[in-house]
Design a protein around this motif. Structure first.
Motif, PDB file in Angstrom:
ATOM      1  N   GLY A   1     -11.751 -17.305 -14.205  1.00  0.00           N
ATOM      2  CA  GLY A   1     -11.002 -16.947 -14.849  1.00  0.00           C
ATOM      3  C   GLY A   1     -10.284 -15.166 -14.717  1.00  0.00           C
ATOM      4  N   PRO A   2      -9.419 -14.519 -15.058  1.00  0.00           N
ATOM      5  CA  PRO A   2      -9.470 -13.281 -14.588  1.00  0.00           C
ATOM      6  C   PRO A   2     -10.262 -12.270 -14.257  1.00  0.00           C
ATOM      7  N   LEU A   3      -8.747 -10.905 -12.574  1.00  0.00           N
ATOM      8  CA  LEU A   3      -9.808  -9.646 -12.649  1.00  0.00           C
ATOM      9  C   LEU A   3      -9.000  -9.345 -11.977  1.00  0.00           C
ATOM     10  N   SER A   4      -8.762  -8.105 -12.598  1.00  0.00           N
ATOM     11  CA  SER A   4      -7.852  -7.112 -11.791  1.00  0.00           C
ATOM     12  C   SER A   4      -8.834  -6.119 -11.656  1.00  0.00           C
ATOM     13  N   ILE A   5      -8.409  -6.070 -10.149  1.00  0.00           N
ATOM     14  CA  ILE A   5      -9.164  -4.709  -9.173  1.00  0.00           C
ATOM     15  C   ILE A   5      -8.122  -3.843  -9.309  1.00  0.00           C
ATOM     16  N   VAL A   6      -8.395  -2.322  -9.023  1.00  0.00           N
ATOM     17  CA  VAL A   6      -7.653  -0.849  -9.300  1.00  0.00           C
ATOM     18  C   VAL A   6      -8.215  -0.600  -8.163  1.00  0.00           C
ATOM     19  N   ASN A   7      -7.886  -0.030  -7.149  1.00  0.00           N
ATOM     20  CA  ASN A   7      -8.497   0.643  -5.876  1.00  0.00           C
ATOM     21  C   ASN A   7      -7.775   2.353  -6.019  1.00  0.00           C
ATOM     22  N   ILE A   8      -8.517   3.591  -6.110  1.00  0.00           N
ATOM     23  CA  ILE A   8      -7.959   4.591  -5.901  1.00  0.00           C
ATOM     24  C   ILE A   8      -7.967   4.795  -4.088  1.00  0.00           C
ATOM     25  N   SER A   9      -7.264   4.930  -3.813  1.00  0.00           N
ATOM     26  CA  SER A   9      -6.074   5.701  -2.975  1.00  0.00           C
ATOM     27  C   SER A   9      -5.609   7.025  -2.170  1.00  0.00           C
ATOM     28  N   SER A  10      -5.159   7.162  -1.617  1.00  0.00           N
ATOM     29  CA  SER A  10      -4.123   8.320  -1.619  1.00  0.00           C
ATOM     30  C   SER A  10      -3.623   8.728  -1.487  1.00  0.00           C
TER      31      SER A  10
END
Length: 241
Positions: free
Chosen positions: A126-135
């Motif tokens: 199923g769907p998955l949303s990944i959000v990574n905090i870089s800089s």
């Protein structure tokens, strides 16, 4: 409710950007599992948030979390990797291996392990949303902090790699690049360091964790269903120069 019914995992969620992201997602209907090193949970604005102690650099901790999330919810819909540290400002000439390895363990390996857990759980399911905090310091250069810059640059390209690798399998991955944000990590920095960054910020002010969380909420939601591999600067115009 923009993420109603979704299961969200957020690292670095005790304070700062991670906490703001956890509260924003919970406020829009997600069941949030908030993770950080502290043993006791903070007093979240949203009472539905589940807090768990976790070391992002530990394979064992991630495996235990995966087992709990799988048993309790059967899936994860959103992963936000916000855990990050910058304990040393050392440059290439004086960085110690201990500092280098510690920063990369949290900022880079921690993101990889989070993405490994989430993609492994959701691939083909199923769907998955990944959000990574870089800089902003993952995209542009600055003085000193070689380990921090290296780790945040790696987060950007790891995000792009995952975005491309799984684009046709319902998995999206995007990165957010905060500028100077009013967090504890920024407050304990030398005032002259913050003043220098502020002077180069076109909007002329420091940002708020909630402003980062607003961007994360969009990328995590189905509103961004055609967005993957994006690098979103939320920096008052800093990287536009």
């Amino acid at each position: 409710m923009r993420v109603a019914g979704k299961i969200a995992v957020v690292t670095g969620a005790y304070r700062g950007i991670g906490r703001a992201c956890a509260e924003a997602l919970a406020g829009e209907g997600a069941q949030v599992i908030a993770l950080d090193l502290m043993a006791e949970a903070p007093d979240y604005a949203e009472s539905s948030i589940i807090y768990r102690q976790l070391d992002v650099g530990s394979e064992t901790d991630w495996q235990l979390l995966a087992e709990e999330v799988s048993a309790r919810f059967g899936r994860v819909d959103i992963l936000v990797c916000a855990a990050g540290i910058a304990p040393t400002k050392s440059g290439a000439h004086d960085v110690t291996m201990a500092d280098w390895e510690h920063i990369l363990r949290v900022n880079q390996t921690g993101v990889m392990l989070g993405m490994r857990m989430a993609t492994g759980m959701m691939l083909g399911k199923g769907p998955l949303s990944i959000v990574n905090i870089s800089s902003i310091w993952g995209q542009v250069g600055g003085t000193g902090q070689i380990a921090y810059h290296a780790s945040k640059g790696a987060v950007i390209n790891m995000t792009r790699n995952v975005a491309i690798t799984y684009a046709r399998q319902g998995i999206r991955a995007n990165a957010v690049l905060p500028g100077l944000i009013d967090t504890e990590m920024v407050r304990i920095q030398k005032p002259e360091m913050n003043a220098a960054t502020l002077a180069l910020t076109p909007m002329g002010r420091i940002g708020l964790p909630e402003e980062i969380a607003a961007g994360v909420l969009f990328l995590a939601s189905d509103e961004a269903s055609f967005v993957t591999g994006a690098v979103l600067s939320i920096d008052g115009g800093f990287t536009a120069q």
